[in-house]
Design a protein around this motif. Sequence first.
Motif, PDB file in Angstrom:
ATOM      1  N   VAL A  15       0.810  -1.218   0.000  1.00 18.95           N
ATOM      2  CA  VAL A  15       0.000   0.000   0.000  1.00 18.95           C
ATOM      3  C   VAL A  15       0.844   1.269   0.000  1.00 18.95           C
ATOM      4  N   LEU A  16       2.142   1.160   0.238  1.00 18.10           N
ATOM      5  CA  LEU A  16       3.017   2.336   0.213  1.00 18.10           C
ATOM      6  C   LEU A  16       3.398   2.754  -1.200  1.00 18.10           C
ATOM      7  N   PHE A  17       3.132   1.879  -2.193  1.00 18.90           N
ATOM      8  CA  PHE A  17       3.535   2.157  -3.564  1.00 18.90           C
ATOM      9  C   PHE A  17       2.343   2.277  -4.494  1.00 18.90           C
ATOM     10  N   LYS A  18       1.516   3.259  -4.277  1.00 16.64           N
ATOM     11  CA  LYS A  18       0.389   3.620  -5.146  1.00 16.64           C
ATOM     12  C   LYS A  18      -0.431   2.411  -5.583  1.00 16.64           C
ATOM     13  N   ASP A  19      -0.465   2.120  -6.905  1.00 16.72           N
ATOM     14  CA  ASP A  19      -1.350   1.066  -7.405  1.00 16.72           C
ATOM     15  C   ASP A  19      -0.931  -0.330  -6.959  1.00 16.72           C
ATOM     16  N   ASP A  20       0.281  -0.502  -6.460  1.00 16.91           N
ATOM     17  CA  ASP A  20       0.707  -1.808  -5.981  1.00 16.91           C
ATOM     18  C   ASP A  20      -0.093  -2.230  -4.744  1.00 16.91           C
ATOM     19  N   GLY A  21      -0.775  -1.300  -4.106  1.00 13.68           N
ATOM     20  CA  GLY A  21      -1.595  -1.618  -2.944  1.00 13.68           C
ATOM     21  C   GLY A  21      -2.996  -2.069  -3.291  1.00 13.68           C
ATOM     22  N   PHE A  22      -3.267  -2.304  -4.569  1.00 14.53           N
ATOM     23  CA  PHE A  22      -4.606  -2.671  -5.029  1.00 14.53           C
ATOM     24  C   PHE A  22      -5.127  -3.932  -4.340  1.00 14.53           C
TER      25      PHE A  22
END
Length: 113
Positions: A15-22
Amino acid sequence: MPYDAGRLVVGCGNVLFKDDGFGPMVIHALEDYFKENDIEKPEDTQFIDAGTGATHFIFSMPDDNWKKVIVVDVVEWNAEPGTLKIFSPYDMPKGKYENAHTWPVEEPLHDLV
């Protein structure tokens, strides 16, 4: 917590890396939806926020009870941002789905099929 439900919905990402926290955000949204609407989640189903540890912590601990594993994550595949696609373990873009330590995830998914 044991992962021994028949159906697992696994949200992967950071969740700290924008869309990677999807993936984790989908898991939290599902949990909130069932809670806010006072609905029981489907029987024998477990929602898991796996963070970035799915390859090591989830896929290395298969259970005989598992009938279906749904992995929610981001994959680079030349689509418009926000596009959703369902991949089987066999049609994922080769070399595009690796965790933060560059371990390929396709092989562990094949082992679960």
